[in-house]
Every structure is written in C-alpha cells, then in structure tokens.
Write an enzyme that holds these catalytic residues in place. Structure first.
Site, PDB file in Angstrom:
ATOM      1  N   GLU A 173      12.108  10.440 -11.966  1.00  0.00           N
ATOM      2  CA  GLU A 173      11.330   9.054 -12.065  1.00  0.00           C
ATOM      3  C   GLU A 173      11.173  10.245 -13.599  1.00  0.00           C
ATOM      4  OE1 GLU A 173       9.602   6.746  -9.784  1.00  0.00           O
ATOM      5  OE2 GLU A 173      10.772   5.880  -9.140  1.00  0.00           O
ATOM      6  N   GLU A 292      16.725   6.344  -5.145  1.00  0.00           N
ATOM      7  CA  GLU A 292      15.686   5.575  -4.481  1.00  0.00           C
ATOM      8  C   GLU A 292      16.094   4.136  -4.245  1.00  0.00           C
ATOM      9  OE1 GLU A 292      11.177   5.905  -5.793  1.00  0.00           O
ATOM     10  OE2 GLU A 292      11.050   8.322  -5.813  1.00  0.00           O
TER      11      GLU A 292
HETATM   12  O1  AHR Z   1       8.851   5.368  -3.209  1.00  0.00           O
HETATM   13  C1  AHR Z   1       7.330   5.118  -3.121  1.00  0.00           C
HETATM   14  C2  AHR Z   1       7.760   5.779  -4.966  1.00  0.00           C
HETATM   15  O2  AHR Z   1       8.161   4.537  -5.672  1.00  0.00           O
HETATM   16  C3  AHR Z   1       7.742   6.857  -5.155  1.00  0.00           C
HETATM   17  O3  AHR Z   1       6.975   7.704  -5.162  1.00  0.00           O
HETATM   18  C4  AHR Z   1       8.412   7.130  -6.426  1.00  0.00           C
HETATM   19  O4  AHR Z   1       9.215   7.776  -7.309  1.00  0.00           O
HETATM   20  C5  AHR Z   1       8.523   5.787  -7.122  1.00  0.00           C
HETATM   21  O5  AHR Z   1       8.037   4.816  -7.980  1.00  0.00           O
END
Ligand code: AHR
Length: 499
Positions: A173, A292
């Site tokens: 990110e 994610e």
């Molecule tokens: O999964 C929780 C968080 O969400 C992760 O660390 C991050 O990459 C995202 O913003």
C-alpha cells in the site's frame, strides 16, 4: 419467491481457476501471530509453540498460499530482526500498529509453518523504511544455495536447503499516506524497480507483485497503477489490488450488491494492465493479485483502540465479529474472483486469525466465524475451469451498486463434476434452475447450504454453531435441469455429477 435460471455451457470457459486465489494473509498485527497461530504457553501449543487447534481449523480452509509479514507492518519491518537464536532477536517498537514486536516469529518459523500447512509462502518486502538492497538480501537468505553471506546465515540458522520463496510483494500500500515511507507513484516506481531488479538478479525464478492502488476511492486510483506498471515494465509479474468493504446506512440488499463493484475494480485494473501492455508493445502483461480483501467496517475506526496498540504486545486489534450477511459478501468476493479467472491469479483473504479473520482465539479455545464457511465451501471445490454463468431472472436496483441479480453465481468444471456456487441476496426464498446446454446431469449431487435465522445472526462463544453449513437436499433433477430452492439470505455450493 424470486425465480432465476442459470445457463451454462461447458465450452464457455473463462479460464483455469488458479488455486492461488484461495490464499490467506498473516500479519504481525494484533493477536494474529502471537496468541493466534503462535502461543507457546497455550495448552494447545505443540513443541514449536504453534497452536494446533488453530492450525487444524485453518486446514479446513484449504488455503493454497499465505502472505506474510504484512500489511502495514511490512513497511517498517527489518527481516534480519526475525532470524537467528530467539533470545538474541531485538524487541522493537512497531509503528504501523503502535505495538511491541519481540520478533519471536520470523522468516524461518513462517516458512516452516507454511511448509507444514501446505501453503506456498508469499513475502512482502519493506519498501517503506527498508532499502532495495535489504529486499535483495532477503531473497538471497531465502533462496540461494549455501556459499554466500546471506544464504550462509540461513544455513547457520538450521536450514541448509533454500526456502525457495517464489512470490514477493514489492512493498505494501505504498500509495497510502498512512503507510510508513509512503511516496508518490514516480518515487515508488523507482524504489520498486531498483529492488525488483536486484531481487530477480539474485533469483530469476521469483515472481514480483507491484503495489497497485490500495483503495479505489483514492484520487490516484488507476493513475498510480499505470505509472508504476509503465516504469517497471516487464519486471512486474502482478499488480496488487486491495479492498475492504462495509455497510453504513445502506440496506442489506445494497451491501449484498457489493460484488458488482468488485467486478468493476478487477476489470478496471485489468484495463490498466492491458493499456500498459499495449503501450509497451510487449508480449508480457501484469496479472492481478488481490492480496488483501475482506469485509471490515465494525472495527474500522481510525485512531481508536481497535487500530492502535498503545505500545502493547499482541493487543487485540480489529477483532471483527462477522454475521451472516458478512459471510454472504465474502461469497460475493469469491464469485467475482472465479468469474475473473482469466486475469486474477492470486488473492488473499485478510486475514486468517483474530485480525479481521474467520477464526478467533481465546486461551481456552477458538471460535469459527461465519465468513469461514463460504471460503471453505469454495476452496474445497476450487479445482477446474471457471465457466461463464448467464443469469436470467429476478433483479433489483441497488442504490449504490446498480442493477443486481438476486442470485449471484459462479461455476467450476472439473472433468465430469460441475460445482455451482449460488448466493441468494433476497429476503425471500429463491427458485433456481440450472440449464446446462451441452451435457446432462447424472443425478449425483453433493451440496451444502449456509444460512441462518436472520442476516445479522453470528456465531458467538456461547452459541458457536448458529452460522454453519448444513447438507442441502432441496435440489432435484427435472427434465434435464437441476431445480432447487434456496432459503432467504443463503449461500449454496453444489457439486453435480455429469454423464
Ligand atoms: O489488514 C489490515 C491492514 O489493512 C493491512 O496491514 C494494510 O495493508 C491494510 O490497510
């Protein structure tokens, strides 16, 4: 009652379902690692400190690969802190989640866990506060034969054979201002290119995942992806997508229409990849890695105790409790992934234990949450080719996500077994016919249904079996079609034998 016909033809295939779309994510965050998978003082722990009750539950998810060690954590993580004898590893102040990190679990422990669980390991390099050279050194530590500096450190730590980690994320990110070491796209691209080139110089067989946009609501959405992809050129094997979804004032039907926007996100990022491929006049394109994704809103309160560890070790962060409709949204993500099998090759539910997870632990046991089940029901039927599902039937107009089929669907064909996945997003029962144009159903059916007393029902420590799948028998063969009746707010996975 709504009525829907799902039309299929075994030649109308989208592509092979990559088993890696059923992956997970384990971050050094909250109680995911410590008190999640690793708790040496637990009565459930084995000699290495892993919680065997948690590992047994994770096995039921049939995950193919798991991403580690973050997430936001990765952007401040120095992997050398997590190797060597445990008592000489540093305890550090961890900034992403304001926690204390003792480094009791690191690369060697994670890879050995992954091997034991049958997960392919996927590592996220630190491109926030780390250097490109540190990322290159990590690849050498993991993948090079003995005889050079970092490989010999691995050997000294008891692992003569290389770990052979193929999947590497070029940061996490990096487009988000919340990220440690966040930079604009042009600077990220330079860092990623420098790291990626050296990483592949050490081991040309690895595959690299470029950080794409972390949230389609960000102003740099798609521009970031295009710019980074163009700069990296052929070095980028995949670009990442992230997505967390939730519900505010909207209706349940609106929430359940979210897969429309997952389809859209996948198709837009795919378009960026194709655009860059076309512009570069290259045979190679970057594929999609949704590394994610999940439902996350009840504990998404920035600055609250849910998201700030307060300088504690293993604080209980974002321990979301999931209900039936959250589980139905999870089924929707998976429908969308299977429907895009031609371009989406990797995906990771975030996360696997305690932190926005299908499993919650306490010292005395674990709780399987509602979202565990759609993942498990899909993943055990994941082998095969994704077939296009043409849906004709009752629809509704979602205020946020537009025209929506009451029945969300996907299908996987494996030889003479057709697995069909159906979500009833409606508050009434749904009649569904399956019309397979070119093959006949033989009659053998193995089906299960996930539903509950109401969309907000959830499993709890007191009542752990409110949302669990049941055998599904409201399914019959009539004049060559499969007919079934889905309960309101339900998810059905059915494997059907073909003649
Ligand atoms: O999964 C929780 C968080 O969400 C992760 O660390 C991050 O990459 C995202 O913003």
């Amino acid at each position: 009652m709504s009525k829907t016909t799902v039309y299929l033809h075994t030649e109308f295939s989208i592509g092979d379902v990559d088993p890696r779309i059923f992956g997970g994510f384990l971050e050094h965050m909250g109680r995911a690692v410590y008190e999640g998978v690793y708790q040496p003082d637990s009565p459930h722990a084995d000699a290495d400190g892993w919680r065997t009750d948690v590992l047994d539950a994770l096995r039921g998810l049939h995950m193919s690969q798991v991403r580690y060690p973050g997430g936001n954590f990765a952007s401040g993580y120095h992997w050398e802190d997590g190797i060597g004898p445990r008592d000489s590893r540093p305890t550090v102040r961890e900034l992403a989640w304001q926690s204390i990190e003792p480094n009791s679990v690191g690369t060697d422990e994670f890879v050995s866990l992954a091997n034991r669980m049958g997960w392919e390991p996927m590592l996220s390099a630190n491109l926030g506060t780390g250097t490109p050279e540190e990322a290159r050194n990590w690849v050498e530590y993991c993948n090079s034969p003995e005889g050079t500096l970092y490989a010999d450190k691995r050997v000294a730590n008891g692992n003569r054979e290389p770990h052979d980690v193929k999947l590497w994320c070029l940061g996490n990110e990096m487009d988000g201002p919340w990220q440690l070491g966040h930079v604009p796209a042009a600077q990220y691209a330079i860092r990623a290119q420098q790291a990626g080139k050296m990483m592949k110089d050490v081991d040309p067989s690895i595959e690299l995942i470029l950080c794409g946009t972390s949230n389609p609501l960000l102003g740099t959405y798609l521009e970031w992806d295009r710019e980074a992809l163009e700069y990296l050129g052929g070095l980028a094997d995949y670009v990442s997508l992230h997505r967390y979804v939730g519900i505010g004032e909207e209706s349940t039907e609106d929430f359940l229409a979210i897969p429309n926007s997952i389809d859209q996100q996948i198709e837009e990022v795919d378009a960026a990849c194709r655009f860059v491929q076309g512009k570069r006049k290259s045979k190679k394109r970057a594929w999609l890695c949704f590394d994610e994704w999940n439902v996350w809103y009840k504990t998404m309160k920035f600055g609250s105790e849910h998201m700030q560890g307060g300088g504690r070790f293993a604080p209980p962060l974002i321990e979301e409790v999931y209900d039936l409709r959250d589980a139905l949204v999870v089924s929707g993500f998976l429908h969308s992934f299977v429907r895009h099998a031609d371009v989406l090759k990797i995906a990771n539910i975030a996360q696997i234990v305690n932190v926005i997870a299908p499993i919650l632990t306490r010292d005395d046991g674990l709780l399987v949450q509602s979202i565990y089940w759609p993942f498990a029901m899909f993943a055990k039927r994941r082998k095969g080719v994704s077939l296009a599902t043409q849906v004709r039937g009752t629809r509704y107009d979602s205020q946020r996500y537009g025209d929506t089929d009451v029945i969300d669907s996907s299908a996987i064909l494996d030889g003479d077994t057709l697995s069909v996945f159906l979500t009833n997003r409606g508050e009434s029962p749904a009649r569904v016919s399956l019309d397979l144009a070119d093959r006949k159903f033989q009659g053998g059916v193995e089906a299960e249904c996930l539903t509950g007393p109401d969309p907000l029902a959830a499993n709890s420590w007191e009542n752990p079996s409110v949302i669990v799948p049941q055998g599904f028998s409201a399914i019959r063969l009539e004049e060559g079609r499969v007919e079934m009746e889905l309960p309101p707010y339900s998810f059905v996975a059915a494997s059907l034998a073909l003649e």
